[in-house]
Motif scaffolding. Structure first.
Motif, mmCIF file in Angstrom:
data_model
loop_
_atom_site.group_PDB
_atom_site.id
_atom_site.type_symbol
_atom_site.label_atom_id
_atom_site.label_comp_id
_atom_site.label_asym_id
_atom_site.label_seq_id
_atom_site.Cartn_x
_atom_site.Cartn_y
_atom_site.Cartn_z
ATOM 1 N N MET A 16 0.848 -1.186 0.000
ATOM 2 C CA MET A 16 0.000 0.000 0.000
ATOM 3 C C MET A 16 0.885 1.237 0.000
ATOM 4 S SD MET A 16 -2.961 -1.141 2.742
ATOM 5 C CE MET A 16 -3.986 0.288 2.340
ATOM 6 N N ILE A 17 0.484 2.233 -0.773
ATOM 7 C CA ILE A 17 1.226 3.489 -0.862
ATOM 8 C C ILE A 17 0.341 4.609 -0.330
ATOM 9 C CG2 ILE A 17 2.473 5.066 -2.378
ATOM 10 C CD1 ILE A 17 2.827 2.819 -4.348
ATOM 11 N N ARG A 18 0.853 5.302 0.677
ATOM 12 C CA ARG A 18 0.047 6.350 1.318
ATOM 13 C C ARG A 18 0.965 7.497 1.770
ATOM 14 N NH1 ARG A 18 -3.507 4.008 6.057
ATOM 15 N NH2 ARG A 18 -1.804 4.813 7.345
ATOM 16 N N PRO A 19 1.520 8.250 0.831
ATOM 17 C CA PRO A 19 2.479 9.296 1.195
ATOM 18 C C PRO A 19 1.893 10.419 2.043
ATOM 19 C CG PRO A 19 1.925 9.401 -1.138
ATOM 20 C CD PRO A 19 1.361 8.129 -0.631
ATOM 21 N N LYS A 30 8.607 6.685 9.859
ATOM 22 C CA LYS A 30 7.397 6.960 9.088
ATOM 23 C C LYS A 30 7.672 6.634 7.623
ATOM 24 C CE LYS A 30 5.694 10.541 12.215
ATOM 25 N NZ LYS A 30 5.332 11.977 12.377
ATOM 26 N N SER A 31 6.777 5.860 7.047
ATOM 27 C CA SER A 31 6.997 5.366 5.692
ATOM 28 C C SER A 31 5.781 5.593 4.797
ATOM 29 C CB SER A 31 7.310 3.863 5.737
ATOM 30 O OG SER A 31 7.280 3.300 4.438
ATOM 31 N N PRO A 32 5.999 5.953 3.528
ATOM 32 C CA PRO A 32 4.877 6.083 2.591
ATOM 33 C C PRO A 32 4.407 4.732 2.073
ATOM 34 C CG PRO A 32 6.928 6.511 1.458
ATOM 35 C CD PRO A 32 7.287 6.306 2.906
ATOM 36 N N ILE A 33 5.158 3.682 2.417
ATOM 37 C CA ILE A 33 4.884 2.333 1.907
ATOM 38 C C ILE A 33 4.671 1.363 3.055
ATOM 39 C CG2 ILE A 33 5.793 0.410 0.529
ATOM 40 C CD1 ILE A 33 5.420 2.781 -1.195
ATOM 41 N N ILE A 195 8.584 9.495 -2.443
ATOM 42 C CA ILE A 195 8.846 8.100 -2.075
ATOM 43 C C ILE A 195 10.330 7.765 -2.230
ATOM 44 C CG2 ILE A 195 8.433 5.709 -2.812
ATOM 45 C CD1 ILE A 195 5.536 6.652 -3.501
ATOM 46 N N LEU A 196 10.938 8.238 -3.293
ATOM 47 C CA LEU A 196 12.357 7.960 -3.506
ATOM 48 C C LEU A 196 13.229 8.729 -2.513
ATOM 49 C CD1 LEU A 196 12.649 7.755 -7.398
ATOM 50 C CD2 LEU A 196 12.165 5.957 -5.722
ATOM 51 N N ILE A 208 7.691 14.068 3.776
ATOM 52 C CA ILE A 208 6.268 14.050 4.140
ATOM 53 C C ILE A 208 5.582 15.324 3.696
ATOM 54 C CG2 ILE A 208 4.625 13.941 6.049
ATOM 55 C CD1 ILE A 208 6.643 12.229 7.566
ATOM 56 N N LYS A 209 6.274 16.469 3.879
ATOM 57 C CA LYS A 209 5.704 17.759 3.503
ATOM 58 C C LYS A 209 5.996 18.123 2.060
ATOM 59 C CE LYS A 209 6.005 19.649 8.186
ATOM 60 N NZ LYS A 209 6.560 20.760 9.042
ATOM 61 N N GLY A 210 6.693 17.244 1.387
ATOM 62 C CA GLY A 210 7.012 17.518 -0.005
ATOM 63 C C GLY A 210 8.151 18.480 -0.191
ATOM 64 N N ASP A 211 9.009 18.610 0.830
ATOM 65 C CA ASP A 211 10.135 19.543 0.753
ATOM 66 C C ASP A 211 11.165 19.128 -0.291
ATOM 67 O OD1 ASP A 211 8.900 20.855 2.762
ATOM 68 O OD2 ASP A 211 10.246 20.174 4.364
ATOM 69 N N VAL A 212 11.079 17.898 -0.797
ATOM 70 C CA VAL A 212 12.058 17.421 -1.776
ATOM 71 C C VAL A 212 11.711 17.836 -3.183
ATOM 72 C CG1 VAL A 212 12.639 15.430 -0.356
ATOM 73 C CG2 VAL A 212 10.844 15.216 -2.067
#
Length: 213
Positions: A16-19, A30-33, A195-196, A208-212
């Motif tokens: 399951m993927i839940r970013p 904490k994992s998105p997967i 995710i990467l 998590i916040k999309g800072d990447v």
């Protein structure tokens, strides 16, 4: 094959993927997967695909294999089914030796020098499977390598396997899973970067916040 297996796992929620709503691992990370390959056992069509693919992988990468050893507990059923397909003996390695009877840690017959392949369901940091390899080597097994259903491709895991001279072949990995999920509209292209980023540094929660992005 990687994309096909990835889609099969996604179709039954084995992965399951839940970013946006991260899962929390036992380690606190904490994992998105979230991966639960035990669900493949309850899905006959996916199970057949997984086990036949593992069997083919062993035939291609480890043709001299003489015995399969499953990791406890998730690798045991896969080692048993694949052993049946290939006509090979199998056993498994306990997390620790029993405190009664013969006090075995390895269940099943393992002869000294036996060319052995370890069957694992998933690999993250590599710690669990390396413990199994260590137990087998101490008992005199010639461990050829590992086959697994899924690997996170984490830097730490890849480095640890290399340091211990252990080769692993997985049916699919996090990169292929994320790409397949994006192609199928399960996640966005931006989510792949998140995710990467998690894969590259699980302890850094900025993804998590999309800072990447």
């Amino acid at each position: 094959m990687g994309y096909e297996i990835a889609r099969a796992l996604l179709s039954i929620d084995a992965v399951m993927i839940r970013p946006d709503e991260p899962f929390i691992w036992a380690s606190g990370i904490k994992s998105p997967i979230y991966c639960d390959n035990r669900l493949t056992l309850s899905a006959p069509e996916v199970r057949v695909k997984i086990e036949n693919s593992l069997a083919q992988l062993i035939k291609e990468k480890f043709p001299e294999c003489e015995v399969l050893m499953g990791t406890s507990t998730a690798g045991i059923p896969h080692a048993a089914i694949v052993g049946h397909i290939l006509g090979l003996p199998m056993g498994y390695v306990r997390g620790s030796a029993k405190d009664h009877g013969k006090k075995n840690q390895i269940e099943g017959k393992l002869q000294k020098g036996a060319k052995t392949v370890v069957v694992e369901d998933l690999i993250s940091t590599g710690g669990s499977v390396l413990e199994v390899v260590d137990v087998l080597r101490k008992e005199g097994a010639d461990v050829l390598g590992v086959v697994s259903i899924f690997t996170y491709n984490m830097k730490k895991g890849l480095e640890r396997l290399k340091e211990e001279n252990v080769v692993n072949y997985s049916l699919t990995n996090l990169d292929e899973l994320a790409a397949a999920a994006a192609e199928d509209g399960i996640i966005s292209e931006k989510d792949i970067k998140r995710i990467l980023a998690f894969r590259d540094n699980p302890s850094d929660e900025s993804w998590i916040k999309g800072d990447v992005l």
